[in-house]
Design a protein around this motif. Structure first.
Motif, PDB file in Angstrom:
ATOM      1  N   PRO A 173      -8.734   8.655  -1.082  1.00 49.05           N
ATOM      2  CA  PRO A 173      -8.842   7.349  -0.405  1.00 49.05           C
ATOM      3  C   PRO A 173      -7.515   6.934   0.225  1.00 49.05           C
TER       4      PRO A 173
ATOM      5  N   HIS B 152       0.854  -1.182   0.000  1.00 52.20           N
ATOM      6  CA  HIS B 152       0.000   0.000   0.000  1.00 52.20           C
ATOM      7  C   HIS B 152       0.890   1.233   0.000  1.00 52.20           C
TER       8      HIS B 152
ATOM      9  N   GLU C  21     -11.395  -0.689   3.602  1.00 52.26           N
ATOM     10  CA  GLU C  21     -11.086   0.101   2.413  1.00 52.26           C
ATOM     11  C   GLU C  21     -12.322   0.188   1.520  1.00 52.26           C
TER      12      GLU C  21
ATOM     13  N   SER D 119      -5.492   3.514   0.919  1.00 58.40           N
ATOM     14  CA  SER D 119      -5.408   2.082   0.658  1.00 58.40           C
ATOM     15  C   SER D 119      -4.763   1.397   1.854  1.00 58.40           C
TER      16      SER D 119
END
Length: 333
Positions: A119, A90, A146, A121
């Protein structure tokens, strides 16, 4: 010079002074990593033979583990990377979070939900560093998964705690925070499609909730056992969320264990390790499980011992201990 990587048995040429993580990545060796700065812990590996330099000091097979991103290759050596079939990568990110809500489900717990500018991750069970202002920074586990619209954290209010005191007394909807991550290695192993057992103590419910939701929503219909331990009924929170999950997923089995005081109907009195021993009396009962444990250091140690005693391989138990001391920032609170 040669680096031998186990358990895959790959041999890699390197030059003295090369960074271990860079060397592994150039050779396409599967290894988890994120921040590449020594904070997230995901690139942890073990030295089997030879030695590696870390921060100017020599590390060898007597060392528990090293972070590949912080290690320099100096001689022929052999390392072992954990679970090469369960790699997570990530990108480390710094987000701006705007507080959407602050709830007080228990006297010493706040549930804070953020709307972020982009966002994050992460794998279920990981955590992030949340900075509410100058000097107000602590790691907290994500309780969401997520893809959720909001990023959810469960924050324990610690007497005298600067950060949790700010959350309890000052934080309001619309306030902003700096969120960086993801961090941590106690994340859901998605390639395991067998039964799992999750144990959370106090706000250790947050990562456990994320792990349980993710495995159930992925379609795993094998048994999922969740033990949630609290000091007293007054400390209990999250029971409606767990009940709703159980209603949606009959393969989820929830045990709420209360250490002291009166116990409500449907809950159990005592300590979580004792409840596990009572529920799984056969010392091979958990041999096909994976285990996830999150809570205070004594609780994590006691539960891990109980799980191993009931047949769960220690290498298949993924644990994060929650510390409350301000100087400890490697694990969530």
């Amino acid at each position: 010079m040669q680096l031998l990587v186990q358990p895959i048995g790959q041999s890699i040429d390197f030059g003295v002074g090369d960074n271990l993580l860079d060397t592994l990545r150039r050779a396409a060796v599967p290894i988890s990593y994120s921040c590449s700065a020594g904070r997230c812990g995901t690139c942890r590996c073990k030295i089997i033979d030879g030695s590696i330099e870390v921060g100017g000091d020599r590390a060898d097979c007597s060392t528990d583990a090293v972070l590949a991103c912080q290690a320099t290759l100096t001689e022929n050596c052999t390392i072992e990377i954990p679970e090469p079939d369960e790699i997570v990568v990530h990108p480390a990110r710094v987000l701006k979070g705007t507080v959407d809500s602050v709830e007080a489900p228990a006297h010493d717990v706040r549930i804070v939900r953020f709307r972020t500018n982009r966002p994050l991750s992460f794998s279920p069970g990981q955590f992030a560093t949340v900075q509410f202002g100058r000097g107000l920074e602590r790691p907290y586990s994500m309780a969401s998964v997520e893809g959720d619209d909001l990023l959810e954290f469960h924050i324990r209010i610690v007497p005298g705690g600067a950060v949790s005191g700010h959350v309890a007394r000052t934080l309001r909807r619309g306030d902003t925070a700096r969120i960086s991550g993801p961090l941590g290695t106690s994340y859901l192993r998605r390639k395991h499609d067998g039964p799992i057992i999750c144990v959370g103590g106090g706000t250790g419910l947050a990562p456990v909730q994320s792990i349980v939701r993710a495995t159930l929503e992925s379609g795993n219909r094998k048994p999922v056992h969740l033990y949630f331990g609290v000091r007293s009924e007054a400390d209990l929170y999250g029971a409606p969320t767990l009940a709703e999950l159980h209603q949606r997923y009959p393969n989820l089995h929830v045990q709420i264990v209360v250490a002291s005081g009166s116990v409500h109907a449907g809950h159990r009195a005592g300590l979580v390790p004792d409840a596990i021993a009572a529920d799984w009396p056969d010392n091979h009962a958990l041999q096909h499980f994976r285990g996830y444990v999150c809570g205070s250091p004594p609780m994590v140690a006691a539960v891990t011992t109980a799980l191993v005693a009931q047949g769960l391989d220690a290498g298949r138990i993924y644990a994060d201990a929650f510390f409350t001391q301000p100087q400890v920032v490697s694990q969530p609170a």
